[in-house]
Every structure is written in structure tokens, then in C-alpha cells.
Motif scaffolding. Structure first.
Motif, PDB file in Angstrom:
ATOM      1  N   VAL A   7       0.860  -1.182   0.000  1.00 23.66           N
ATOM      2  CA  VAL A   7       0.000   0.000   0.000  1.00 23.66           C
ATOM      3  C   VAL A   7       0.896   1.232   0.000  1.00 23.66           C
ATOM      4  CG1 VAL A   7      -1.771   1.286   1.258  1.00 23.66           C
ATOM      5  CG2 VAL A   7      -1.814  -1.218   1.242  1.00 23.66           C
ATOM      6  N   CYS A   8       0.721   2.109  -0.986  1.00 20.02           N
ATOM      7  CA  CYS A   8       1.553   3.303  -1.095  1.00 20.02           C
ATOM      8  C   CYS A   8       0.702   4.531  -1.413  1.00 20.02           C
ATOM      9  CB  CYS A   8       2.597   3.137  -2.207  1.00 20.02           C
ATOM     10  SG  CYS A   8       3.835   1.848  -1.913  1.00 20.02           S
ATOM     11  N   PRO A   9       1.129   5.709  -1.010  1.00 21.85           N
ATOM     12  CA  PRO A   9       0.416   6.935  -1.396  1.00 21.85           C
ATOM     13  C   PRO A   9       0.705   7.247  -2.858  1.00 21.85           C
ATOM     14  CG  PRO A   9       2.395   7.491  -0.186  1.00 21.85           C
ATOM     15  CD  PRO A   9       2.286   5.989  -0.154  1.00 21.85           C
ATOM     16  N   CYS A  10      -0.115   8.120  -3.447  1.00 18.79           N
ATOM     17  CA  CYS A  10       0.069   8.371  -4.886  1.00 18.79           C
ATOM     18  C   CYS A  10       0.189   9.842  -5.262  1.00 18.79           C
ATOM     19  CB  CYS A  10      -1.068   7.729  -5.671  1.00 18.79           C
ATOM     20  SG  CYS A  10      -2.733   8.283  -5.234  1.00 18.79           S
ATOM     21  N   PRO A  11       0.740  10.710  -4.409  1.00 20.21           N
ATOM     22  CA  PRO A  11       0.910  12.095  -4.848  1.00 20.21           C
ATOM     23  C   PRO A  11       2.040  12.194  -5.876  1.00 20.21           C
ATOM     24  CG  PRO A  11       2.022  11.784  -2.770  1.00 20.21           C
ATOM     25  CD  PRO A  11       1.281  10.509  -3.048  1.00 20.21           C
ATOM     26  N   PRO A  12       1.863  12.930  -6.958  1.00 16.54           N
ATOM     27  CA  PRO A  12       2.967  13.122  -7.899  1.00 16.54           C
ATOM     28  C   PRO A  12       4.215  13.687  -7.218  1.00 16.54           C
ATOM     29  CG  PRO A  12       0.912  13.798  -8.910  1.00 16.54           C
ATOM     30  CD  PRO A  12       0.599  13.516  -7.461  1.00 16.54           C
ATOM     31  N   LEU A  13       4.035  14.373  -6.086  1.00 13.23           N
ATOM     32  CA  LEU A  13       5.188  14.901  -5.352  1.00 13.23           C
ATOM     33  C   LEU A  13       6.122  13.803  -4.867  1.00 13.23           C
ATOM     34  CD1 LEU A  13       3.522  17.716  -3.211  1.00 13.23           C
ATOM     35  CD2 LEU A  13       5.125  18.013  -5.097  1.00 13.23           C
ATOM     36  N   LEU A  14       5.661  12.548  -4.905  1.00 13.45           N
ATOM     37  CA  LEU A  14       6.537  11.448  -4.530  1.00 13.45           C
ATOM     38  C   LEU A  14       7.696  11.328  -5.522  1.00 13.45           C
ATOM     39  CD1 LEU A  14       6.334   9.428  -2.165  1.00 13.45           C
ATOM     40  CD2 LEU A  14       5.327   7.790  -3.761  1.00 13.45           C
ATOM     41  N   VAL A  15       7.480  11.813  -6.733  1.00 14.78           N
ATOM     42  CA  VAL A  15       8.519  11.797  -7.764  1.00 14.78           C
ATOM     43  C   VAL A  15       9.423  13.015  -7.544  1.00 14.78           C
ATOM     44  CG1 VAL A  15       8.969  11.882 -10.243  1.00 14.78           C
ATOM     45  CG2 VAL A  15       6.929  10.687  -9.364  1.00 14.78           C
ATOM     46  N   PRO A  16      10.711  12.822  -7.261  1.00 15.97           N
ATOM     47  CA  PRO A  16      11.582  13.953  -6.928  1.00 15.97           C
ATOM     48  C   PRO A  16      11.595  15.059  -7.975  1.00 15.97           C
ATOM     49  CG  PRO A  16      12.679  11.901  -6.388  1.00 15.97           C
ATOM     50  CD  PRO A  16      11.419  11.534  -7.128  1.00 15.97           C
ATOM     51  N   GLU A  17      11.538  14.704  -9.250  1.00 16.79           N
ATOM     52  CA  GLU A  17      11.559  15.724 -10.293  1.00 16.79           C
ATOM     53  C   GLU A  17      10.342  16.633 -10.212  1.00 16.79           C
ATOM     54  OE1 GLU A  17      13.843  12.190 -11.986  1.00 16.79           O
ATOM     55  OE2 GLU A  17      12.158  12.551 -10.633  1.00 16.79           O
ATOM     56  N   VAL A  18       9.207  16.081  -9.762  1.00 16.06           N
ATOM     57  CA  VAL A  18       7.998  16.884  -9.599  1.00 16.06           C
ATOM     58  C   VAL A  18       8.106  17.741  -8.343  1.00 16.06           C
ATOM     59  CG1 VAL A  18       5.500  16.822  -9.238  1.00 16.06           C
ATOM     60  CG2 VAL A  18       6.567  15.221 -10.838  1.00 16.06           C
ATOM     61  N   ALA A  19       8.606  17.150  -7.268  1.00 17.49           N
ATOM     62  CA  ALA A  19       8.721  17.879  -6.001  1.00 17.49           C
ATOM     63  C   ALA A  19       9.800  18.948  -6.043  1.00 17.49           C
ATOM     64  CB  ALA A  19       9.011  16.899  -4.863  1.00 17.49           C
ATOM     65  N   ALA A  20      10.797  18.759  -6.901  1.00 14.43           N
ATOM     66  CA  ALA A  20      11.900  19.726  -7.057  1.00 14.43           C
ATOM     67  C   ALA A  20      12.564  20.010  -5.707  1.00 14.43           C
ATOM     68  CB  ALA A  20      11.400  20.993  -7.720  1.00 14.43           C
ATOM     69  N   GLY A  21      12.610  21.252  -5.295  1.00 15.44           N
ATOM     70  CA  GLY A  21      13.317  21.614  -4.072  1.00 15.44           C
ATOM     71  C   GLY A  21      12.733  21.023  -2.813  1.00 15.44           C
ATOM     72  N   ALA A  22      11.463  20.603  -2.866  1.00 14.91           N
ATOM     73  CA  ALA A  22      10.823  20.004  -1.689  1.00 14.91           C
ATOM     74  C   ALA A  22      11.000  18.495  -1.635  1.00 14.91           C
ATOM     75  CB  ALA A  22       9.326  20.342  -1.691  1.00 14.91           C
ATOM     76  N   ALA A  23      11.736  17.923  -2.569  1.00 12.81           N
ATOM     77  CA  ALA A  23      11.862  16.474  -2.665  1.00 12.81           C
ATOM     78  C   ALA A  23      12.313  15.802  -1.371  1.00 12.81           C
ATOM     79  CB  ALA A  23      12.804  16.106  -3.811  1.00 12.81           C
ATOM     80  N   PRO A  24      13.303  16.366  -0.628  1.00 16.16           N
ATOM     81  CA  PRO A  24      13.750  15.686   0.590  1.00 16.16           C
ATOM     82  C   PRO A  24      12.656  15.489   1.637  1.00 16.16           C
ATOM     83  CG  PRO A  24      15.345  17.326  -0.108  1.00 16.16           C
ATOM     84  CD  PRO A  24      14.129  17.535  -0.945  1.00 16.16           C
ATOM     85  N   GLU A  25      11.585  16.271   1.570  1.00 14.19           N
ATOM     86  CA  GLU A  25      10.526  16.170   2.564  1.00 14.19           C
ATOM     87  C   GLU A  25       9.803  14.831   2.495  1.00 14.19           C
ATOM     88  OE1 GLU A  25       7.950  19.546   2.262  1.00 14.19           O
ATOM     89  OE2 GLU A  25       9.616  20.976   2.196  1.00 14.19           O
ATOM     90  N   LEU A  26       9.875  14.143   1.365  1.00  6.79           N
ATOM     91  CA  LEU A  26       9.203  12.854   1.229  1.00  6.79           C
ATOM     92  C   LEU A  26      10.189  11.687   1.093  1.00  6.79           C
ATOM     93  CD1 LEU A  26       6.145  13.664  -1.063  1.00  6.79           C
ATOM     94  CD2 LEU A  26       6.190  13.321   1.408  1.00  6.79           C
ATOM     95  N   ASP A  27      11.438  11.922   1.482  1.00  6.43           N
ATOM     96  CA  ASP A  27      12.432  10.846   1.403  1.00  6.43           C
ATOM     97  C   ASP A  27      12.023   9.634   2.238  1.00  6.43           C
ATOM     98  OD1 ASP A  27      14.116  12.060  -0.376  1.00  6.43           O
ATOM     99  OD2 ASP A  27      15.549  12.773   1.126  1.00  6.43           O
ATOM    100  N   ALA A  28      11.488   9.877   3.430  1.00  6.67           N
ATOM    101  CA  ALA A  28      11.088   8.754   4.294  1.00  6.67           C
ATOM    102  C   ALA A  28       9.951   7.960   3.659  1.00  6.67           C
ATOM    103  CB  ALA A  28      10.662   9.262   5.669  1.00  6.67           C
ATOM    104  N   ALA A  29       9.028   8.651   3.019  1.00  4.59           N
ATOM    105  CA  ALA A  29       7.927   7.958   2.342  1.00  4.59           C
ATOM    106  C   ALA A  29       8.448   7.132   1.178  1.00  4.59           C
ATOM    107  CB  ALA A  29       6.887   8.971   1.858  1.00  4.59           C
TER     108      ALA A  29
END
Length: 241
Positions: A7-29
Motif C-alpha cells: 500500500v503506497c500513497p500516490c501524490p505526484p510529489l513522490l517523484v523527486p523531479e515533480v517535487a523539485a526543491g521540496a523532494a527531501p521532505e518525502l524521502d522517508a515515504a
């Protein structure tokens, strides 16, 4: 027979290229998602079905090889469901939830097992969800599921759905049920409340509950948090020996 599920979440922000500068915030996920996918691989399934929430136009099956992208989120990044050389007959691209699932699989190097997708309407009634899950589990061979979906989007004032005091209790129960592989509790999730709280994962989770009805799987909660005011849960279900 259902052999395992992630079971995984599906926000596009999970993709680092989409999250850009905020990417590290979802590293644990992302790490938790990788761990969940490793449970699927260890189960040695004969087929993997990726299930994700969609709007009405995106419902139905997506064969192996169906392409997707994150261009709608400002990133020129393409993905493909399953083996890169597979042919697709769907005539349509992956919806966002399944595109994130395809990205997770590519990131994990998943290539040896046939993969297909299923878009489940967010409004699909619980009984219909369970029925769809039972149909998947009745297929021959060992089946694994990658179940994509978010919990509520109403956890904070800045959340997409604003703050709703019912969101935290709903997410807590959903997270508990997913972590414990509590099929009865997942089936009992209120579809109307889930809709009001913008919890898109409700329908895919109830498909999982239907598929796992007689599988005897145990669950492990790998991640639970609400960055950006949206509930994200990662869990792995596997057989008990």
C-alpha cells in the motif's frame, strides 16, 4: 490467490523531479515504498496488479506497456507500466495514480513479472470494490497488488481540503487497519465520509480488502504521516508461515 500486497500513497510529489526543491521532505515515504515493494518481490508472484484511484474517465484496465507521464505537473518525465517493450491496446495514458505506481516500479527495477493496472473510481461503492478484489484474487497463480491511494486531504488549514476535525480520526483508523491487515475495518470505512475528506485511497483499499478476504495475510505499517496536510500511509501485507 493473493500472495502479497503493498500500500503506497500516490501524490505526484513522490517523484523527486515533480517535487523539485521540496523532494527531501518525502524521502522517508519513498524509502518506505521501496521497502513495501521488496515484500512484493519476496512473495515471488506470477502477476502484479497496480490499483489506483481515478475519476470516471480513467476507470478500467490498463495493460502492460501503457505509457504515462508527469508533463501535466510541469515535468517532462515519462513512465511505462511494466516491461518497456510490452505492447498496449488501451489507447489511453496512465492516470496520475497509476503513473506514480509505474514510477515506483521502475525505481525498484521491477521487470520480471507481468504487470497490469486497474483504475478504480473514487466513488465506487464498498460492495463493488470488494467484488472487484475478489475477482482479482480468483485469477490463477500467485497475485500481488500494489495499491495506490492517499488518506484524507483535510489535516491542516493549508491542506487541499482545508482543516476538518474528522480527518485525523479517519486517517488513524485507516492507517491502523492497513497496518494490521484488518479486512473488516477496511470494508467498514465510510465511503461518504471518505469523499467529504477527499480520501482517494478508500476505494482501492476496499478492493484490497476484497482480494485478501481468504488470503490470511499479515500486515506491517511502514510509514504514516501527513505532509502538506494530506494523509500518506505505506504498508506491506504478506503471507504468514
Amino acid at each position: 490467490m493473493l500472495a502479497a500486497a503493498a500500500v503506497c500513497p500516490c501524490p505526484p510529489l513522490l517523484v523527486p523531479e515533480v517535487a523539485a526543491g521540496a523532494a527531501p521532505e518525502l524521502d522517508a515515504a519513498r524509502t518506505a515504498c521501496s521497502d513495501a515493494l521488496s515484500v512484493l518481490a519476496a512473495a515471488r508472484p506470477d502477476r502484479l496488479v497496480v490499483i489506483g484511484p481515478v475519476q470516471e474517465a480513467g476507470r478500467g484496465a490498463y495493460p502492460a506497456g501503457t505509457p504515462g507521464s508527469f508533463r501535466g505537473f510541469g515535468v517532462d518525465l515519462a513512465v511505462r507500466l511494466g516491461r518497456a517493450g510490452a505492447e498496449t491496446a488501451s489507447g489511453r495514458d496512465l492516470p496520475p495514480s497509476l503513473a506514480v505506481g509505474a514510477w515506483l516500479l521502475e525505481r525498484a527495477g521491477w521487470s520480471d513479472v507481468p504487470v497490469e493496472g486497474l483504475g478504480v473510481e473514487e466513488s465506487l461503492a464498498p460492495g463493488r470494490c470488494a467484488e472487484a478484489g475478489r475477482e482479482i484474487a480468483a485469477r490463477p497463480g500467485r497475485i500481488a497488488l500494489l495499491v495506490m491511494g492517499d488518506a484524507s486531504a483535510c489535516r491542516t488549514l493549508k491542506a487541499p481540503g482545508y482543516l476538518d476535525e474528522r480527518a485525523a480520526p479517519f486517517d488513524a483508523e485507516a492507517g491502523r487497519a492497513l497496518g494490521a491487515a484488518d479486512i473488516a475495518a477496511l470494508k467498514a470505512l465510510d465511503a461518504g465520509l471518505a469523499r467529504e475528506l477527499k480520501a482517494a485511497g478508500r476505494a482501492p483499499w476496499q478492493v484490497l480488502a476484497g482480494a485478501a478476504q481468504d488470503a490470511g495475510l499479515s500486515g506491517t505499517l511502514l510509514y504514516e504521516d501527513a505532509p502538506y496536510g494530506v494523509g500518506y500511509v505505506v504498508a506491506a501485507w504478506s503471507q504468514v508461515y
